[in-house]
Design a protein around this motif. Structure first.
Motif, short mmCIF file in Angstrom:
data_model
loop_
_atom_site.label_atom_id
_atom_site.label_comp_id
_atom_site.label_asym_id
_atom_site.label_seq_id
_atom_site.Cartn_x
_atom_site.Cartn_y
_atom_site.Cartn_z
N TYR A 1 0.85 -1.18 0.00
CA TYR A 1 0.00 0.00 0.00
C TYR A 1 0.89 1.24 0.00
O TYR A 1 1.93 1.26 0.66
N PRO A 2 0.51 2.28 -0.72
CA PRO A 2 1.35 3.50 -0.80
C PRO A 2 1.32 4.28 0.50
O PRO A 2 0.49 4.04 1.39
N ALA A 3 2.22 5.24 0.61
CA ALA A 3 2.25 6.16 1.75
C ALA A 3 2.60 7.55 1.23
O ALA A 3 3.50 7.70 0.39
N ALA A 4 1.88 8.54 1.68
CA ALA A 4 2.09 9.92 1.26
C ALA A 4 2.10 10.05 -0.26
O ALA A 4 2.85 10.85 -0.83
N GLY A 5 1.28 9.23 -0.90
CA GLY A 5 1.17 9.30 -2.35
C GLY A 5 2.30 8.64 -3.11
O GLY A 5 2.34 8.71 -4.34
N GLN A 6 3.21 7.99 -2.41
CA GLN A 6 4.36 7.36 -3.05
C GLN A 6 4.21 5.84 -3.12
O GLN A 6 3.74 5.22 -2.17
N SER B 1 6.77 5.25 6.73
CA SER B 1 5.89 4.93 5.60
C SER B 1 5.03 3.71 5.90
O SER B 1 3.89 3.62 5.43
N GLU B 2 5.55 2.77 6.67
CA GLU B 2 4.77 1.60 7.05
C GLU B 2 3.53 2.02 7.84
O GLU B 2 2.43 1.53 7.60
N GLY C 1 -1.10 2.59 6.64
CA GLY C 1 -2.27 2.06 7.31
C GLY C 1 -2.27 0.55 7.49
O GLY C 1 -3.25 -0.01 7.99
N VAL C 2 -1.19 -0.11 7.11
CA VAL C 2 -1.11 -1.58 7.19
C VAL C 2 -0.15 -1.95 8.31
O VAL C 2 1.06 -1.75 8.20
N ALA C 3 -0.68 -2.47 9.40
CA ALA C 3 0.13 -2.79 10.57
C ALA C 3 0.80 -4.15 10.44
O ALA C 3 0.20 -5.11 9.96
N THR C 4 2.04 -4.22 10.89
CA THR C 4 2.76 -5.48 11.02
C THR C 4 2.76 -5.87 12.49
O THR C 4 3.21 -5.09 13.34
N ALA D 1 -0.73 0.19 18.09
CA ALA D 1 -0.31 -1.03 17.39
C ALA D 1 1.08 -0.88 16.79
O ALA D 1 1.87 -1.82 16.78
N GLN D 2 1.38 0.31 16.27
CA GLN D 2 2.66 0.54 15.60
C GLN D 2 2.92 2.04 15.61
O GLN D 2 1.98 2.84 15.46
N CYS D 3 4.16 2.45 15.79
CA CYS D 3 4.48 3.87 15.88
C CYS D 3 5.84 4.12 15.24
O CYS D 3 6.73 3.26 15.30
N ALA D 4 5.99 5.29 14.62
CA ALA D 4 7.25 5.65 13.99
C ALA D 4 7.44 7.15 14.07
O ALA D 4 6.49 7.93 14.03
#
Length: 306
Positions: free
Chosen positions: A143-148, A175-176, A180-183, A260-263
């Motif tokens: 899935y893309p992130a920030a349009g990339q 970007s992960e 919106g797709v959590a690992t 769930a996930q943070c960056a």
């Protein structure tokens, strides 16, 4: 709602936080089909699979991306902190199946491609979880992130690295989250059903395949309207560890969800994927340590009807 501050996403980043379980043998695909949430019987060279391994109660033990290597050879890419436990659990159910499972992390290199690097590795018009094999390397559209554009790149350890500019791993991790797709990581194992991470909306669950551990719980949650929690994208002023509780204002003793996930974001703030009670999504939210959250629109739509 404010847009998430975003870094420049173009290039290749090594993915040292991920590992590879290799499943080989005549029954590799049928075995995975019987154990995971997605259809592996019809996995082909131009396809990958987002999937999860569940407990009998339908709770996610691991999430993974299944990468086609050959008809009898499939790589499962998962969080490295869950690899050993996942390999052990899957191995318990091999029984008479002609399938050999191994930790193959050292046999492969994993890179995240973004921007022009991802576009160069994938055919035009590729959709999420579409796979392209070229020169011994497999690229999976994410899935893309920030349009990339984004892709997971997997190749043998002795293969040349991707011919692309270097991308900071911190930017890839951002970007992960932004995708919106959590690992799933160790902090969340055995806590969530797939729909709480929106997996039925992003290709992580098949409702048309046969049984697998936890399947009845997943189906009942979907078709009886029992989904009470969803994953949301959020902006925070500071990083929070996965598993951190989230509370609605005025209810400090009643957790409404968790991180769930943070960056980290480029400006020192953070982006997070948070699992929340749907009823609390309109409330003023903060973590158990007092960090406020601002919810952002997801980059994809949730499926309303399967």
């Amino acid at each position: 709602m404010n847009d998430l501050p975003s870094p420049a996403l173009d290039g290749a980043a090594p993915l040292s936080h991920l590992g590879v379980i290799r499943v080989q043998g005549d029954d590799a695909a049928p075995f995975l089909h019987s154990q995971l949430t997605q259809d592996f019987l019809h996995l082909a060279a131009d396809q990958a699979r987002l999937a999860a391994l569940l407990s009998p109660k339908g709770r996610m033990l691991t999430s993974m991306i299944g990468v086609w290597l050959a008809n009898d050879d499939i790589a499962l890419v998962c969080s490295r902190d869950l690899l050993v436990a996942t390999l052990k659990r899957l191995s318990l159910f091999v029984l008479r199946a002609k399938a050999r499972l191994s930790d193959a992390t050292a046999q492969f290199q994993l890179w995240g491609l973004a921007g022009s690097a991802a576009q160069a590795a994938l055919p035009p018009g590729a959709t999420p979880w579409q796979q392209h094999v070229q020169g011994g390397a497999a690229s999976v559209r994410l899935y893309p992130a920030a349009g990339q554009s984004r892709a997971l790149w997997l190749a043998p350890a002795d293969h040349a690295a991707p011919d692309a500019p270097s991308l900071a791993q911190a930017h890839w991790l951002w970007s992960e989250v932004a995708s919106g797709v959590a690992t799933l990581s160790a902090a969340l194992t055995d806590k969530l059903v797939p729909q709480m991470l929106n997996y039925e909306s992003i290709g992580g669950v098949s409702f048309k395949k046969g049984c697998y551990p936890g399947q009845e719980v997943v189906a009942r949650s979907q078709f009886r309207g029992a989904i009470k929690r969803r994953t949301y994208l959020a902006h925070l002023p500071a990083h929070c560890a996965p598993g951190t509780e989230i509370h609605a204002a005025g209810h400090p003793d009643e957790p409404a969800g968790l991180v769930a996930q943070c960056a980290n974001a480029p400006d020192g703030s953070a982006a997070a994927l948070v699992v929340l009670q749907i009823a609390a999504a309109d409330a003023t939210l903060q973590t158990a340590t007092g960090v406020p959250l601002t919810l952002q629109p997801l980059p994809y739509a949730l499926l309303q009807d399967i």
